[in-house]
Design an enzyme around this catalytic site. Structure first.
Site, PDB file in Angstrom:
ATOM      1  N   LYS A  34       0.819  -1.210   0.000  1.00 46.98           N
ATOM      2  CA  LYS A  34       0.000   0.000   0.000  1.00 46.98           C
ATOM      3  C   LYS A  34       0.851   1.257   0.000  1.00 46.98           C
ATOM      4  O   LYS A  34       0.388   2.326  -0.402  1.00 46.98           O
ATOM      5  CB  LYS A  34      -0.981  -0.043   1.155  1.00 46.98           C
ATOM      6  CG  LYS A  34      -2.023  -1.134   0.899  1.00 46.98           C
ATOM      7  CD  LYS A  34      -3.220  -1.110   1.796  1.00 46.98           C
ATOM      8  CE  LYS A  34      -4.266  -2.103   1.307  1.00 46.98           C
ATOM      9  NZ  LYS A  34      -3.768  -3.500   1.246  1.00 46.98           N
ATOM     10  N   ASP A  35       2.111   1.138   0.408  1.00 51.34           N
ATOM     11  CA  ASP A  35       3.020   2.292   0.311  1.00 51.34           C
ATOM     12  C   ASP A  35       3.195   2.764  -1.133  1.00 51.34           C
ATOM     13  O   ASP A  35       3.423   3.945  -1.368  1.00 51.34           O
ATOM     14  CB  ASP A  35       4.415   1.925   0.844  1.00 51.34           C
ATOM     15  CG  ASP A  35       4.448   1.792   2.354  1.00 51.34           C
ATOM     16  OD1 ASP A  35       3.629   2.431   3.045  1.00 51.34           O
ATOM     17  OD2 ASP A  35       5.317   1.033   2.847  1.00 51.34           O
TER      18      ASP A  35
END
Ligand SMILES: *Cc1c(COP(=O)(O)O)cnc(C)c1O
Length: 524
Positions: free
Chosen positions: A126-127
């Site tokens: 998700k980064d």
């Protein structure tokens, strides 16, 4: 259809339509990012997709990752100046990642390539989106304020079952004009996940533990969003609007398209494939964002043949892709060994279906209404045929998931997390002759308990031995590192025990408690 292309020409930009055909005109990128959800509940999609030639794609390998991302945003003709895009991308993809390649590829054998999407600050994929979106959110809001169509700032509220909360905190911390509050179920996240959140630095961040489970958290946040009196109060007293920046935001999807184009270029540059060779991509799928990004990359020009959709025991997507019926009317939510894919309603599927129906907003509205009312919908034969042309799907149970972690370590001396293991096992079942690129979505050390179970032959959900259960998350990872020789634990995870705990407040899950806490934070 009611969409007018004039507006896009007026902006000189590519505009955004909504999947339910409600909006009369397209909106620019900046508006789509700040809105998140379109009016009428649909999702924003770009009016037109750029196409890149094979040479354009191959050329990406010659640039640093931040420039590849900037090149794609420019190809989408978004309504921010080129210099701003360059600068925001340099901030999004720099030394906040622990590998200069940002998302390097590890080739296990000639035809099996692992795309490591977990080199960002929180060690989960998700980064890739949440180190990027917040900068564009801040810049978009600033632009709209300058143009006089917006005169407030934002507070992002996120309910999290673990991974998203920390990635959102890291992404939004320090972004001007935006603050962020994250709520997680007290006692309902792992030691690593809790410490990751409560040690977050920055002035514009707040974290609350909530008495209750994840569902209570999420319901509380949804009700807070729906409370119009509270919204009025926030605008009048703080000039703040609430926003969610969740995974249906187009600004979270576009960064994910970049790495599929980019990794194709890298496979060519590394001599693993010839330019133009088809590859398949296998993605461990929950909300359908990551795999949809791969589909967009294919439309834009990457020679991706099949998209392999991997699910865990929450196999709603597998069944949908195999039957054309999406059905949650009689389906239980199952807690699996790959919790970030535990999902029943996969929201980005709506975008995929909009595209595969040839952008038929009426059909999408009907299906989404069916899903809402009857908890199921069935797509038409043509659309189903297009789904089958693009996608194959398989679901992997917990036992197979854990066994796969062990097998991959034995066969390749490479340690994977449970989500990646689901994708690896599905790829084995679904692959044909093409090379396969497998999306690896988390570092193993984020899910040390299940990795330990895998390595020691414990059953899924089986209690860890008392002396292991007594370890902190960091200590458990240390033990696994010792046993496997895999001692490259990301700094953000390895140092958690030594970090100062900044947030200890525990609140109730009711709207009143959440609103009171939000108000207190904004009045600080
Ligand atoms: C969010 C997440 C997924 C699922 O990705 P979607 O884009 O929601 O399909 C898979 N693995 C991990 C580790 C995640 O955090």
């Amino acid at each position: 259809m009611a969409y007018s292309l004039d507006r896009a020409e007026h902006f000189g930009q590519n505009g955004y339509l909504d999947t339910r055909g409600v909006a009369e005109t397209a909106v620019p990128f900046t508006q789509a990012v700040v809105d998140g959800l379109a009016q009428g509940g649909g999702l924003y999609v770009p009016e037109a997709l750029p196409t890149l030639s094979l040479d354009d794609i191959a050329a990406l390998a010659e640039m640093p990752y931040a420039q590849r991302a900037a090149a794609l945003y420019k190809a989408f003709n978004i309504d921010l100046p080129d210099e701003a895009i360059d600068e925001l991308m340099a901030r999004a993809y720099g030394d906040n990642f622990d590998d200069a390649a940002i998302c390097p590829i590890t080739s296990l054998d000639e035809n099996t390539h692992i795309l490591e999407l977990w080199h960002g600050p929180t060690s989960a994929f998700k980064d890739m989106a949440l180190q990027c979106l917040p900068h564009f959110f801040g810049a978009s809001a600033a632009k709209l304020r300058e143009e006089g169509t917006l005169d407030n700032e934002f507070m992002i509220l996120v309910a999290t079952s673990g991974d998203t909360g920390k990635a959102a905190l890291e992404g939004f911390k320090g972004v001007e004009g935006v603050s962020i509050g994250v709520l997680f179920p007290d006692g309902g996240v792992s030691d690593i996940q809790r410490k990751q959140m409560v040690t977050t630095t920055g002035d514009n961040v707040q974290v609350w533990a909530v008495r209750g489970n994840f569902d209570d958290c999420q319901t509380g946040v949804k009700r807070t969003f729906a409370d119009e009196a509270f919204a009025r109060h926030l605008i009048e007293d703080h000039r703040i609007a609430l926003s969610s920046a969740n995974s249906i935001n187009w600004g979270r999807l576009l960064p994910q398209v970049v790495y599929y184009l980019s990794s194709y270029a890298e496979l060519v540059a590394a001599g693993r494939i010839e330019l133009g060779d088809p590859i398949d991509v296998c993605v461990p799928t929950g909300n359908f964002g990551n795999i949809l990004a791969a589909w967009y990359a294919k439309q834009i020009g990457a020679p991706i043949e099949r998209l392999l959709c991997a699910s865990n025991d929450n196999r709603v997507l597998t069944d949908f892709i195999n039957t054309g019926t999406y059905d949650i009317s009689d389906r239980e939510f199952i807690l699996t060994s790959s919790p970030s894919m535990d999902i029943l309603v996969s929201s980005n599927l709506e975008r995929q279906l909009f595209e595969l129906t040839g952008r038929d907003g009426e059909a999408i509205s009907r299906w989404m209404a069916d899903l809402n009312e009857k908890r199921r919908f069935r797509i038409d034969a043509d659309t189903f045929a297009r789904v089958r042309e693009n996608f194959s799907a398989d679901s992997i149970d917990n036992d197979t998931c854990l066994a796969t972690i062990r097998e991959v370590l034995d066969a390749y001396d490479y340690l994977i997390d449970p989500h990646t293991a689901v994708a690896f096992a599905a790829a084995q079942n679904l692959r044909g002759d093409n090379p396969v690129l497998i999306a690896s979505t988390a570092h193993w050390a984020k899910f040390g308990d299940n990795v330990y179970r895998a390595l020691h032959g414990l059953a899924p959900h089986e209690a860890l031995p008392a002396e292991v259960a007594a370890l902190t998350g960091c200590e458990l990872n240390g033990l696994i590192a010792e046993e496997t020789g895999k001692d490259q634990i990301p700094a953000g995870l390895a140092q958690l025990d030594a970090m100062e705990v900044r947030f200890t407040e525990v609140i109730d899950s009711g709207t009143e408690a959440i609103e009171e806490a939000t108000d207190a934070f904004l009045s600080r």
